[in-house]
Design a protein around this motif. Structure first.
Motif, PDB file in Angstrom:
ATOM      1  N   GLN A  39      33.782  36.313  52.711  1.00 17.34           N
ATOM      2  CA  GLN A  39      34.988  36.848  53.344  1.00 17.34           C
ATOM      3  C   GLN A  39      35.413  38.159  52.704  1.00 17.34           C
ATOM      4  OE1 GLN A  39      37.826  33.501  53.241  1.00 17.34           O
ATOM      5  NE2 GLN A  39      37.851  33.597  55.478  1.00 17.34           N
ATOM      6  N   MET A  40      35.348  38.212  51.380  1.00 19.38           N
ATOM      7  CA  MET A  40      35.682  39.440  50.679  1.00 19.38           C
ATOM      8  C   MET A  40      34.776  40.576  51.131  1.00 19.38           C
ATOM      9  SD  MET A  40      34.453  41.600  48.059  1.00 19.38           S
ATOM     10  CE  MET A  40      33.260  40.542  47.256  1.00 19.38           C
ATOM     11  N   ALA A  81      35.044  40.524  43.485  1.00 14.32           N
ATOM     12  CA  ALA A  81      36.201  39.655  43.299  1.00 14.32           C
ATOM     13  C   ALA A  81      35.737  38.357  42.663  1.00 14.32           C
ATOM     14  CB  ALA A  81      36.889  39.376  44.637  1.00 14.32           C
ATOM     15  N   ARG A 124      42.985  36.503  41.175  1.00 12.08           N
ATOM     16  CA  ARG A 124      44.175  35.781  41.654  1.00 12.08           C
ATOM     17  C   ARG A 124      45.412  36.175  40.847  1.00 12.08           C
ATOM     18  NH1 ARG A 124      42.393  29.734  43.648  1.00 12.08           N
ATOM     19  NH2 ARG A 124      40.498  30.365  44.745  1.00 12.08           N
ATOM     20  N   TYR A 154      44.539  42.559  48.206  1.00  9.06           N
ATOM     21  CA  TYR A 154      43.151  42.211  47.973  1.00  9.06           C
ATOM     22  C   TYR A 154      42.350  43.451  47.604  1.00  9.06           C
ATOM     23  CZ  TYR A 154      44.662  37.854  50.078  1.00  9.06           C
ATOM     24  OH  TYR A 154      45.329  36.697  50.333  1.00  9.06           O
ATOM     25  N   VAL A 155      41.071  43.196  47.266  1.00  2.00           N
ATOM     26  CA  VAL A 155      40.263  44.304  46.761  1.00  2.00           C
ATOM     27  C   VAL A 155      40.083  45.395  47.823  1.00  2.00           C
ATOM     28  CG1 VAL A 155      38.016  43.290  47.379  1.00  2.00           C
ATOM     29  CG2 VAL A 155      38.183  44.821  45.425  1.00  2.00           C
ATOM     30  N   GLN A 156      40.020  45.023  49.114  1.00  2.00           N
ATOM     31  CA  GLN A 156      39.906  46.033  50.162  1.00  2.00           C
ATOM     32  C   GLN A 156      41.160  46.897  50.250  1.00  2.00           C
ATOM     33  OE1 GLN A 156      39.430  42.755  50.525  1.00  2.00           O
ATOM     34  NE2 GLN A 156      40.103  41.992  52.536  1.00  2.00           N
ATOM     35  N   GLY A 158      35.745  41.863  54.532  1.00  2.00           N
ATOM     36  CA  GLY A 158      36.950  42.679  54.476  1.00  2.00           C
ATOM     37  C   GLY A 158      36.674  44.054  53.903  1.00  2.00           C
ATOM     38  N   VAL A 159      35.809  44.137  52.884  1.00  2.00           N
ATOM     39  CA  VAL A 159      35.440  45.430  52.295  1.00  2.00           C
ATOM     40  C   VAL A 159      34.684  46.282  53.310  1.00  2.00           C
ATOM     41  CG1 VAL A 159      33.937  46.514  50.580  1.00  2.00           C
ATOM     42  CG2 VAL A 159      35.452  44.636  49.910  1.00  2.00           C
ATOM     43  N   GLY A 194      30.342  39.199  45.633  1.00  2.00           N
ATOM     44  CA  GLY A 194      31.397  38.193  45.716  1.00  2.00           C
ATOM     45  C   GLY A 194      31.262  37.361  46.972  1.00  2.00           C
ATOM     46  N   GLY A 233      38.985  42.294  42.241  1.00  2.00           N
ATOM     47  CA  GLY A 233      40.032  41.439  42.770  1.00  2.00           C
ATOM     48  C   GLY A 233      40.107  40.123  42.021  1.00  2.00           C
ATOM     49  N   SER A 253      45.841  38.823  44.145  1.00  2.00           N
ATOM     50  CA  SER A 253      46.153  38.145  45.412  1.00  2.00           C
ATOM     51  C   SER A 253      47.312  37.170  45.301  1.00  2.00           C
ATOM     52  CB  SER A 253      44.910  37.407  45.915  1.00  2.00           C
ATOM     53  OG  SER A 253      44.508  36.427  44.976  1.00  2.00           O
TER      54      SER A 253
END
Length: 735
Positions: A701-702, A609, A636, A672-674, A705-706, A698, A634, A665
């Motif tokens: 946080q990303m 992302a 924006r 999001y990418v996940q 989540g992944v 990335g 991912g 997003s």
């Protein structure tokens, strides 16, 4: 242990092993040349036929020999004068001189004994032992480097000298194993350590005492083909009790010169057969093609010696010289260093100097050399450890945890562990933490609690030094001046700007490759070798803190490319995102082998992302083999920060990118990418079942989540991101 076994015989016996190899390679040519030059006997010709022809040409013949190459040589007396010649078996007459080649004889004596007789033989045997140790340890090290002997031919990465060294080793190691082992067998046989002598044939008590039997009437000679002949000795002309002696590939026999009857036969012993096979394997006599192949492998030894010496010197150069390093057994304080690029050694040198000024005897050593028996006078241990990749041991700390685990009792001297790393990475000081945890679980008493130094901060190092001084009861000021890496000036040639509409100014910056010296090209230093996923270090003007950006290009692309997002108050990112074409920055390359796309056909699942697209785009750009790649990206908003939009479309059309899934997003349906991963769950799971490798780049946080989404998706398969990480199939470059 294996690395030390490989290093020291190579360094100490380099000249001797090189001499053995080069002279052996030169000698390997002679059997093949002899095979080509020597007249060959017909397959159906018997020894009786050959001997009859030679005896007709040379009535005083005493001996006929056939070498493994097929060359036949006769020896005779004519009027009391000795003679010899290489024989044409078709006529029985001489066609060339039988005198040995003087250069071959000189070279053989050099190779066997250095012209020093038995002392020289023992010295060359020591060289063969060194070569055997090098071959065995080299085999194990190559297997370890490529991931096991089943992946023996896997593509290599690393500095040019290291790759040349390993490539040569992969091709030569089996030949060197064979050459060195057979050389030691022959030396043992020469000195009588092996029972390789066969028993001579037993003769009956009565010999006819007559002479004159025709050679063609002797059954043993007529039944033996010339191809099996080794030597035929004629009886002494004036001794009717003497016999013919025939040596063949199968044994030795004696023949009555008056009746032609076979008087006795002795087959080759097992030891003789083994010794002859060893002789053939080592010299190439009787197997000239094998000899040439072994000679070619021997020629790799000088090149491996040169590259090995260079690798060793380069490793020592990365380690700063520490003045006044006390002997290991006399030192009160032991500093153990775990470093990958050499920066931790700089901190160790500063600590060593401060403790020495305080009146202590201090010894600094790599963590890989940890051995409490060597440090008998130690009153404290100080470990300075960096972390390699995703929590791995750095180069100079290999094997430390294994050595610690094998200790029956930990040292009485207390321990302090200081970790070095970058807090922006999730595996911040992970290896140093594992060292501290392992020591504590073994019951090793701590001198100080575990501490860390972020981004090589001199201030944090000085603070830890003051705490150490208090524990030691002495004032300790650690004024560390980091040694800046050698940089090159990179000139910006183009830039593309994104993200202003979503308040995330981002730029794709492309720099021209700097000029390289011949030495850099040969050794692969600096910008002579890099690939997507490596790091570009930027030295910001007026700032002591280095900044690193993942590379979106490789050396073969012909340019240096990074993706940079401007951060509020960021000195480096602000300078880069406002840099205009023609402007320059001071930069250097830092390898990041843990985040490289291997050059194979394994499917890739790339997840990123924002600026994390940088190295992933580089992997796709380099995908000339059209391996299956699925990119999850991912952003924006597609109108503002769809980085590499045009290139991704072109790569997809050209087959370098199989699938592209995007996540936006900010928009009508934010995701999001996940979420994109979950939407393509079936495709992702199918690819992982086929052995796909997952690469995530990335923000932290990303990545979290992944990992959470992947955990849910992989659970039905009995897999998880942790399992894939252990298999090297799930890697992250997270900031």
């Amino acid at each position: 242990m294996i690395r030390a076994l490989h290093r020291w015989p190579g360094l100490l016996a380099l000249a001797l092993v090189t001499l053995l190899a080069v002279s052996g390679a030169a000698l390997s040519v002679f059997p093949a040349a002899e095979r080509l030059a020597a007249p060959q006997a017909d397959e159906d010709m018997s020894v009786a036929d050959l001997a009859t022809r030679i005896q007709s040409a040379y009535p005083g013949v005493e001996q006929i020999k056939r070498s493994p190459s097929g060359r036949i040589t006769a020896y005779w007396f004519d009027g009391g004068a000795p003679g010899s010649a290489v024989i044409d078996p078709a006529t029985g007459t001489g066609v060339a001189s039988a005198d040995p080649n003087p250069f071959e004889r000189w070279l053989t004596n050099l190779h066997r004994s250095l012209f020093l007789d038995d002392s020289g033989r023992l010295l060359m045997a020591a060289g063969a032992v060194a070569m055997l140790v090098l071959a065995v340890s080299g085999f194990l090290l190559v297997a370890r480097r490529v991931g096991g002997w089943r992946r023996w031919l896997a593509p290599l990465r690393g500095p040019l000298a290291a790759r040349v060294h390993v490539e040569l080793a992969r091709g030569a190691v089996l030949g060197l194993l064979l050459s060195s082992a057979t050389a030691l067998w022959m030396t043992a046989s020469t000195f009588g350590f092996l029972p390789d002598q066969g028993a001579p044939p037993e003769l009956p008590s009565a010999v006819s005492g007559r002479a004159g039997a025709l050679l063609a009437s002797m059954p043993l000679l007529t039944a033996t083909p010339v191809s099996a002949l080794r030597e035929l000795s004629f009886p002494y002309p004036e001794d009717a009790t003497d016999v013919f002696t025939l040596k063949t590939d199968d044994g030795v026999g004696c023949i009555d010169q008056g009746t032609g009857a076979t008087l006795g036969w002795s087959g080759l012993s097992g030891w003789e057969r083994v010794s002859e096979t060893v002789y053939m394997l080592h010299t190439g006599q009787g197997a000239s093609l094998l000899g040439l192949l072994l000679g070619l492998t021997a020629l790799a030894v000088p090149a491996m010696g040169a590259t090995g010496l260079f690798i060793w010197l380069a490793g020592r150069a990365r380690r700063p010289r520490i003045r006044g390093n006390a002997a290991p057994g006399r030192a009160e304080t032991i500093i153990l260093v775990g470093s990958e690029g050499g920066s931790s050694w700089g901190f160790a040198a500063t600590l060593h100097a401060a403790l020495t000024r305080a009146g202590q005897r201090v010894h600094a050593a790599p963590m890989s050399g940890f051995d409490p028996a060597r440090f008998s006078g130690a009153r404290r241990y100080l470990v300075l450890a960096a972390t390699y990749g995703d929590g791995g041991a750095p180069a100079s700390a290999k094997g430390f945890l294994d050595r610690l685990a094998r200790l029956s009792a930990v040292p009485d001297a207390p321990l302090a562990v200081l970790g070095f790393g970058d807090r922006s990475f999730p595996a911040f000081c992970a290896y140093a933490r594992s060292v501290a945890a392992a020591a504590e679980s073994k019951g090793w008493r701590l001198l100080l609690p575990f501490e860390t130094v972020d981004r090589q901060s001199p201030q944090e190092f000085a603070r830890w030094g003051r705490a150490l001084g208090e524990a030691l009861g002495t004032a300790l000021e650690l004024d560390h001046q980091p040694v800046r890496p050698e940089t090159s000036a990179l000139t910006l040639v183009s830039r593309r700007d994104y993200g202003h509409d979503v308040q995330a100014p981002t730029a794709i910056l492309r720099f021209a490759l700097p000029r390289l010296s011949v030495w850099q090209r040969l050794t692969g230093q600096g910008f002579a070798r890099f690939e997507a996923g490596d790091l570009l270090g930027i030295v910001p003007e007026g700032s002591p803190i280095l900044r690193f950006y993942s590379l979106a290009s490789g050396r073969r692309d012909g340019f240096v490319e990074i993706v940079v997002r401007r951060h509020v108050g960021g000195i480096c990112s602000s300078a880069l995102t406002t840099l205009e074409p023609g402007g320059t920055v001071a930069a250097f390359i830092r390898r990041n082998p843990g985040f490289h796309a291997a050059r194979d056909r394994t499917p890739l699942i790339l997840i990123g992302a924002g600026t994390g697209i940088g190295p992933l785009a580089g992997f796709i750009r380099a995908n000339g083999s059209r391996r299956p790649i699925h990119l999850f990206f991912g952003m924006r908003h597609p109108d503002s920060d769809f980085l590499y939009r045009e290139e991704l479309q072109g790569w997809a059309a050209g087959g370098r990118l199989r699938h592209l899934s995007t996540a936006v997003s900010r928009g009508a349906r934010p995701h999001y990418v996940q979420d994109a991963l979950v939407a393509d769950q079936l495709e992702v799971v199918r690819a992982i079942r086929k052995g796909a490798r997952v690469m995530v780049c990335g923000g932290r946080q990303m990545a979290a989540g992944v990992a959470e989404a992947m955990t849910r998706m992989l659970e039905p398969l009995g897999l998880s991101p942790e399992v894939l990480k252990a298999e090297g199939r799930y890697v992250e470059d997270v900031y």
